[in-house]
Design an enzyme around this catalytic site. Structure first.
Site, PDB file in Angstrom:
ATOM      1  N   LYS A  18      -1.280  -9.390   2.548  1.00  0.00           N
ATOM      2  CA  LYS A  18      -0.708  -8.870   3.765  1.00  0.00           C
ATOM      3  C   LYS A  18      -1.658  -8.114   4.235  1.00  0.00           C
ATOM      4  O   LYS A  18      -1.906  -6.968   3.804  1.00  0.00           O
ATOM      5  CB  LYS A  18       0.652  -8.592   3.692  1.00  0.00           C
ATOM      6  CG  LYS A  18       1.409  -7.788   4.865  1.00  0.00           C
ATOM      7  CD  LYS A  18       2.929  -7.364   4.763  1.00  0.00           C
ATOM      8  CE  LYS A  18       3.479  -6.373   3.636  1.00  0.00           C
ATOM      9  NZ  LYS A  18       2.338  -4.856   4.717  1.00  0.00           N
ATOM     10  N   ASP A  25       1.032  -1.316   0.059  1.00  0.00           N
ATOM     11  CA  ASP A  25       0.465   0.157  -0.023  1.00  0.00           C
ATOM     12  C   ASP A  25       0.973   1.029  -0.036  1.00  0.00           C
ATOM     13  O   ASP A  25       0.478   2.309   0.115  1.00  0.00           O
ATOM     14  CB  ASP A  25      -1.292  -0.212   1.361  1.00  0.00           C
ATOM     15  CG  ASP A  25      -0.589   0.263   1.842  1.00  0.00           C
ATOM     16  OD1 ASP A  25       0.872   0.040   2.923  1.00  0.00           O
ATOM     17  OD2 ASP A  25      -1.315  -0.501   3.785  1.00  0.00           O
ATOM     18  N   SER A  26       1.739   1.581   0.492  1.00  0.00           N
ATOM     19  CA  SER A  26       3.394   2.229  -0.371  1.00  0.00           C
ATOM     20  C   SER A  26       2.595   2.684  -1.292  1.00  0.00           C
ATOM     21  O   SER A  26       3.045   3.852  -2.111  1.00  0.00           O
ATOM     22  CB  SER A  26       4.647   1.770  -0.387  1.00  0.00           C
ATOM     23  OG  SER A  26       4.928   0.615  -1.076  1.00  0.00           O
ATOM     24  N   GLU A  54      -1.795  -5.759   8.576  1.00  0.00           N
ATOM     25  CA  GLU A  54      -0.640  -5.092   9.849  1.00  0.00           C
ATOM     26  C   GLU A  54      -1.234  -5.316  11.215  1.00  0.00           C
ATOM     27  O   GLU A  54      -2.121  -5.536  11.300  1.00  0.00           O
ATOM     28  CB  GLU A  54      -0.518  -3.387   9.404  1.00  0.00           C
ATOM     29  CG  GLU A  54       0.164  -3.504   8.161  1.00  0.00           C
ATOM     30  CD  GLU A  54       0.063  -1.874   7.947  1.00  0.00           C
ATOM     31  OE1 GLU A  54       0.185  -1.001   8.495  1.00  0.00           O
ATOM     32  OE2 GLU A  54       0.849  -1.164   6.842  1.00  0.00           O
ATOM     33  N   GLU A 100       9.123  -3.985  10.239  1.00  0.00           N
ATOM     34  CA  GLU A 100       9.761  -2.895  10.071  1.00  0.00           C
ATOM     35  C   GLU A 100      10.041  -1.995  10.929  1.00  0.00           C
ATOM     36  O   GLU A 100       9.228  -1.614  12.578  1.00  0.00           O
ATOM     37  CB  GLU A 100       8.429  -1.981   8.762  1.00  0.00           C
ATOM     38  CG  GLU A 100       8.911  -0.983   8.147  1.00  0.00           C
ATOM     39  CD  GLU A 100       7.401  -0.439   7.555  1.00  0.00           C
ATOM     40  OE1 GLU A 100       7.397  -1.219   6.748  1.00  0.00           O
ATOM     41  OE2 GLU A 100       7.426   0.859   7.334  1.00  0.00           O
TER      42      GLU A 100
HETATM   43  O1  KIV Z   1       3.740  -0.740   1.286  1.00  0.00           O
HETATM   44  C1  KIV Z   1       4.866  -1.228   1.362  1.00  0.00           C
HETATM   45  O2  KIV Z   1       5.518  -1.456   0.547  1.00  0.00           O
HETATM   46  C2  KIV Z   1       5.285  -2.258   2.651  1.00  0.00           C
HETATM   47  C3  KIV Z   1       6.276  -2.685   2.869  1.00  0.00           C
HETATM   48  C4  KIV Z   1       7.050  -1.450   3.319  1.00  0.00           C
HETATM   49  C5  KIV Z   1       6.909  -3.481   3.636  1.00  0.00           C
HETATM   50  O3  KIV Z   1       4.693  -2.633   3.321  1.00  0.00           O
END
Ligand code: KIV
Length: 288
Positions: free
Chosen positions: A129, A60-61, A131, A199
């Site tokens: 994924k 989600d980056s 969190e 992280e």
């Molecule tokens: O969103 C992302 O790119 C991530 C990574 C930084 C692990 O969750």
């Protein structure tokens, strides 16, 4: 050439470098580092596959590096589905993990399952994924796995929690926090997560978790002793607005790209582009 195994005809893998859940576990057992890279679209996925990364994360980056959002909290399900579709086009055989956006796995287990399945069915990701490691997250992990969808957990500096953390702050520095993250690591592994992203934590915590839990750990700002590393595509290529301490930049495209565009502008303005080789049936002016 098809090969037969225990009476089942299976097609030989076209791409020998196509790890999956089983191979990630074996890589940890053998001490072979796992390389994860984010990708968000057709070209970034193609480059990642060409370079042979082990696993792609549609993180989600994407909200920050491709949409210019301030943080990852604004990213929507539709953003993620569309980026997963584009990434799969560039990486047809890769193992792709998709981030579940903020508030898409928090409200109810039914909604959690529906959203996870969207990323798999429409987005064509292989795993999702999420969190955090508190009890409701453990329930979410169970619920998603119950739909036969593999889950990656993410602990430490979880960017969807920045409003609780008061910013992007390293987590687990104090003994109490350290122990909580360690316990959450055991808990997510016991709940069935097949991989854990760590992280923004001290190296000692990254090492202790990686030694104590059986699932592979993938670090980003978690030191040298995790079972693998993940980096954001735009960060390693020098295309991000910020450069956190944990990033190593392998190219500076923030210079290469504007320089190339400037050269194009120069060529058009000075009548050097298009040249004859770029023209269909060019007009040949008579020489006087
Ligand atoms: O969103 C992302 O790119 C991530 C990574 C930084 C692990 O969750």
């Amino acid at each position: 050439m098809p090969i037969k195994e225990k009476g089942i005809k299976i097609l030989k893998n076209k791409n020998p470098h196509m790890p999956n859940i089983t191979s990630f576990k074996k890589m940890k057992q053998k001490g072979e580092k796992i390389v994860m890279l984010t990708a968000y679209d057709y070209p970034s996925a193609k480059f990642a596959v060409e370079a042979q990364v082990d696993v792609i994360l549609v993180g989600d980056s994407v909200g920050m590096v491709m949409h210019g959002y301030e943080n990852t909290i604004q990213v929507t399900m539709e953003d993620m589905v569309q980026h997963c579709i584009a990434t799969r086009k560039g990486a047809p055989e890769a193992f792709i993990i998709a981030d579940m956006p903020f508030m898409t796995y928090h409200l109810s287990l039914d909604e959690t399952k529906r959203n996870a399945s969207e990323l798999i069915i429409r987005g064509r990701a292989n795993a999702v994924k999420i969190e955090g490691g508190n009890p409701s997250r453990l329930q979410a992990i169970h619920a998603i796995i119950d739909c036969e969808i593999p889950v990656v957990a993410h602990l430490g500096l979880t960017p969807q929690s920045i409003n609780i953390f008061g910013g992007y702050k390293v987590q687990g520095k104090e003994e109490k926090e350290y122990q909580i993250i360690l316990e959450q690591a055991y808990a997510v592994a016991n709940a069935g997560a097949f991989m854990l992203v760590l992280e923004g934590i001290p190296e000692a915590l990254g090492q202790e978790i990686s030694e104590k839990i059986s699932i592979p750990t993938i670090g980003i700002g978690a030191g040298r002793y995790t079972d693998g590393q993940v980096m954001v595509y735009h960060d390693i290529l020098g295309m991000s607005d910020i450069l956190p301490k944990f990033v190593k930049q392998y190219a500076d495209l923030s210079k290469v790209i504007p320089d190339a565009i400037k050269a194009y502008i120069h060529d058009v303005k000075s009548n050097q582009f298009p040249a004859e080789e770029h023209i269909y049936f060019p007009i040949h002016k008579e020489t006087e």
